[in-house]
Scaffold this motif. Sequence first.
Motif, PDB file in Angstrom:
ATOM      1  N   GLY A  47     -46.957  -8.726 -22.407  1.00  0.00           N
ATOM      2  CA  GLY A  47     -46.167  -8.995 -23.609  1.00  0.00           C
ATOM      3  C   GLY A  47     -46.157 -10.474 -23.949  1.00  0.00           C
ATOM      4  N   CYS A  48     -46.066 -11.318 -22.911  1.00  0.00           N
ATOM      5  CA  CYS A  48     -46.124 -12.779 -23.120  1.00  0.00           C
ATOM      6  C   CYS A  48     -47.474 -13.180 -23.697  1.00  0.00           C
ATOM      7  N   ARG A  49     -48.543 -12.666 -23.100  1.00  0.00           N
ATOM      8  CA  ARG A  49     -49.892 -13.013 -23.581  1.00  0.00           C
ATOM      9  C   ARG A  49     -50.095 -12.575 -25.029  1.00  0.00           C
ATOM     10  N   LEU A  50     -49.465 -11.461 -25.400  1.00  0.00           N
ATOM     11  CA  LEU A  50     -49.605 -10.947 -26.765  1.00  0.00           C
ATOM     12  C   LEU A  50     -48.652 -11.635 -27.740  1.00  0.00           C
ATOM     13  N   GLY A  51     -47.802 -12.543 -27.226  1.00  0.00           N
ATOM     14  CA  GLY A  51     -46.982 -13.358 -28.118  1.00  0.00           C
ATOM     15  C   GLY A  51     -45.582 -12.862 -28.400  1.00  0.00           C
ATOM     16  N   ASP A  52     -45.069 -11.909 -27.616  1.00  0.00           N
ATOM     17  CA  ASP A  52     -43.701 -11.453 -27.844  1.00  0.00           C
ATOM     18  C   ASP A  52     -42.741 -12.364 -27.071  1.00  0.00           C
ATOM     19  N   PRO A  53     -41.937 -13.171 -27.777  1.00  0.00           N
ATOM     20  CA  PRO A  53     -41.042 -14.084 -27.075  1.00  0.00           C
ATOM     21  C   PRO A  53     -39.998 -13.367 -26.225  1.00  0.00           C
ATOM     22  N   ASN A  54     -39.633 -12.151 -26.574  1.00  0.00           N
ATOM     23  CA  ASN A  54     -38.670 -11.401 -25.765  1.00  0.00           C
ATOM     24  C   ASN A  54     -39.228 -11.101 -24.383  1.00  0.00           C
ATOM     25  N   ALA A  55     -40.531 -10.959 -24.288  1.00  0.00           N
ATOM     26  CA  ALA A  55     -41.152 -10.731 -22.977  1.00  0.00           C
ATOM     27  C   ALA A  55     -40.921 -11.940 -22.089  1.00  0.00           C
ATOM     28  N   SER A  56     -41.026 -13.126 -22.659  1.00  0.00           N
ATOM     29  CA  SER A  56     -40.783 -14.353 -21.900  1.00  0.00           C
ATOM     30  C   SER A  56     -39.359 -14.380 -21.366  1.00  0.00           C
ATOM     31  N   MET A  57     -38.411 -14.006 -22.191  1.00  0.00           N
ATOM     32  CA  MET A  57     -37.016 -14.022 -21.778  1.00  0.00           C
ATOM     33  C   MET A  57     -36.782 -13.044 -20.625  1.00  0.00           C
ATOM     34  N   HIS A  58     -37.265 -11.808 -20.765  1.00  0.00           N
ATOM     35  CA  HIS A  58     -37.081 -10.802 -19.712  1.00  0.00           C
ATOM     36  C   HIS A  58     -37.760 -11.225 -18.408  1.00  0.00           C
ATOM     37  N   LEU A  59     -38.989 -11.693 -18.517  1.00  0.00           N
ATOM     38  CA  LEU A  59     -39.740 -12.082 -17.327  1.00  0.00           C
ATOM     39  C   LEU A  59     -39.097 -13.298 -16.667  1.00  0.00           C
ATOM     40  N   GLY A  60     -38.674 -14.253 -17.466  1.00  0.00           N
ATOM     41  CA  GLY A  60     -38.039 -15.442 -16.918  1.00  0.00           C
ATOM     42  C   GLY A  60     -36.738 -15.128 -16.195  1.00  0.00           C
ATOM     43  N   VAL A  61     -35.901 -14.287 -16.789  1.00  0.00           N
ATOM     44  CA  VAL A  61     -34.642 -13.892 -16.131  1.00  0.00           C
ATOM     45  C   VAL A  61     -34.952 -13.182 -14.821  1.00  0.00           C
ATOM     46  N   HIS A  62     -35.951 -12.324 -14.828  1.00  0.00           N
ATOM     47  CA  HIS A  62     -36.365 -11.640 -13.592  1.00  0.00           C
ATOM     48  C   HIS A  62     -36.760 -12.659 -12.532  1.00  0.00           C
ATOM     49  N   TYR A  63     -37.552 -13.651 -12.912  1.00  0.00           N
ATOM     50  CA  TYR A  63     -37.970 -14.680 -11.958  1.00  0.00           C
ATOM     51  C   TYR A  63     -36.764 -15.457 -11.416  1.00  0.00           C
ATOM     52  N   VAL A  64     -35.802 -15.794 -12.272  1.00  0.00           N
ATOM     53  CA  VAL A  64     -34.603 -16.501 -11.812  1.00  0.00           C
ATOM     54  C   VAL A  64     -33.876 -15.637 -10.782  1.00  0.00           C
ATOM     55  N   GLN A  65     -33.721 -14.365 -11.081  1.00  0.00           N
ATOM     56  CA  GLN A  65     -33.031 -13.461 -10.152  1.00  0.00           C
ATOM     57  C   GLN A  65     -33.764 -13.357  -8.818  1.00  0.00           C
ATOM     58  N   GLN A  66     -35.062 -13.566  -8.843  1.00  0.00           N
ATOM     59  CA  GLN A  66     -35.870 -13.520  -7.627  1.00  0.00           C
ATOM     60  C   GLN A  66     -35.921 -14.881  -6.920  1.00  0.00           C
ATOM     61  N   GLY A  67     -35.317 -15.910  -7.542  1.00  0.00           N
ATOM     62  CA  GLY A  67     -35.362 -17.251  -6.977  1.00  0.00           C
ATOM     63  C   GLY A  67     -36.679 -17.970  -7.232  1.00  0.00           C
ATOM     64  N   ARG A  68     -37.449 -17.480  -8.174  1.00  0.00           N
ATOM     65  CA  ARG A  68     -38.765 -18.041  -8.505  1.00  0.00           C
ATOM     66  C   ARG A  68     -38.619 -18.970  -9.710  1.00  0.00           C
ATOM     67  N   HIS A  69     -37.954 -20.106  -9.485  1.00  0.00           N
ATOM     68  CA  HIS A  69     -37.554 -20.993 -10.576  1.00  0.00           C
ATOM     69  C   HIS A  69     -38.723 -21.672 -11.271  1.00  0.00           C
ATOM     70  N   GLU A  71     -41.753 -20.482 -11.743  1.00  0.00           N
ATOM     71  CA  GLU A  71     -42.344 -19.483 -12.639  1.00  0.00           C
ATOM     72  C   GLU A  71     -41.430 -19.211 -13.826  1.00  0.00           C
ATOM     73  N   ALA A  72     -40.117 -19.157 -13.577  1.00  0.00           N
ATOM     74  CA  ALA A  72     -39.160 -18.935 -14.663  1.00  0.00           C
ATOM     75  C   ALA A  72     -39.243 -20.060 -15.690  1.00  0.00           C
ATOM     76  N   GLU A  73     -39.307 -21.294 -15.196  1.00  0.00           N
ATOM     77  CA  GLU A  73     -39.392 -22.436 -16.114  1.00  0.00           C
ATOM     78  C   GLU A  73     -40.646 -22.345 -16.983  1.00  0.00           C
ATOM     79  N   ASP A  74     -41.768 -21.983 -16.379  1.00  0.00           N
ATOM     80  CA  ASP A  74     -43.010 -21.850 -17.145  1.00  0.00           C
ATOM     81  C   ASP A  74     -42.877 -20.795 -18.247  1.00  0.00           C
ATOM     82  N   VAL A  75     -42.292 -19.664 -17.892  1.00  0.00           N
ATOM     83  CA  VAL A  75     -42.167 -18.557 -18.846  1.00  0.00           C
ATOM     84  C   VAL A  75     -41.181 -18.912 -19.957  1.00  0.00           C
ATOM     85  N   PHE A  76     -40.031 -19.491 -19.590  1.00  0.00           N
ATOM     86  CA  PHE A  76     -39.060 -19.887 -20.618  1.00  0.00           C
ATOM     87  C   PHE A  76     -39.643 -20.962 -21.540  1.00  0.00           C
ATOM     88  N   THR A  77     -40.404 -21.883 -20.972  1.00  0.00           N
ATOM     89  CA  THR A  77     -41.024 -22.932 -21.777  1.00  0.00           C
ATOM     90  C   THR A  77     -41.986 -22.329 -22.796  1.00  0.00           C
TER      91      THR A  77
END
Length: 135
Positions: A47-69, A71-77
Amino acid sequence: QQGRHVEAEDVFTEGRRLGDPQASTQLGALYLLQGLHAEAEEVLREGCRLGDPNASMHLGVHYVQQGRHVEAEDVFTEGRRLGDPQASTQLGALYLLQGLHAEAEEVLREGCRLGDPNASMHLGVHYVQQGRHVE
């Protein structure tokens, strides 16, 4: 409710097959609800590669919850670059978590300008915690 998840998964899978980035995002969000983390990450990255910004938000929150900060920063950026106000807000919240106050304020102000009410809440709480009650 499991039956509804199966129906939703079928519809989102078909949309994904047809190249709909929002279908990939919704399928990823459904997988997260079901605890299917590897599958969720795969389709949310799509979804991120296809340009859906909501995918970035979901994936980033998931990474934060996993402690993968990192990766989260990259996705949110990336979501921020695509103009998603929620990605700016989540990036600001991550920066606050990391103690990066100046960076947090910058992106939270951006989230406010873009109309995300959660950005105002995060920024206001940050100001109170900093003793900056007048701002």
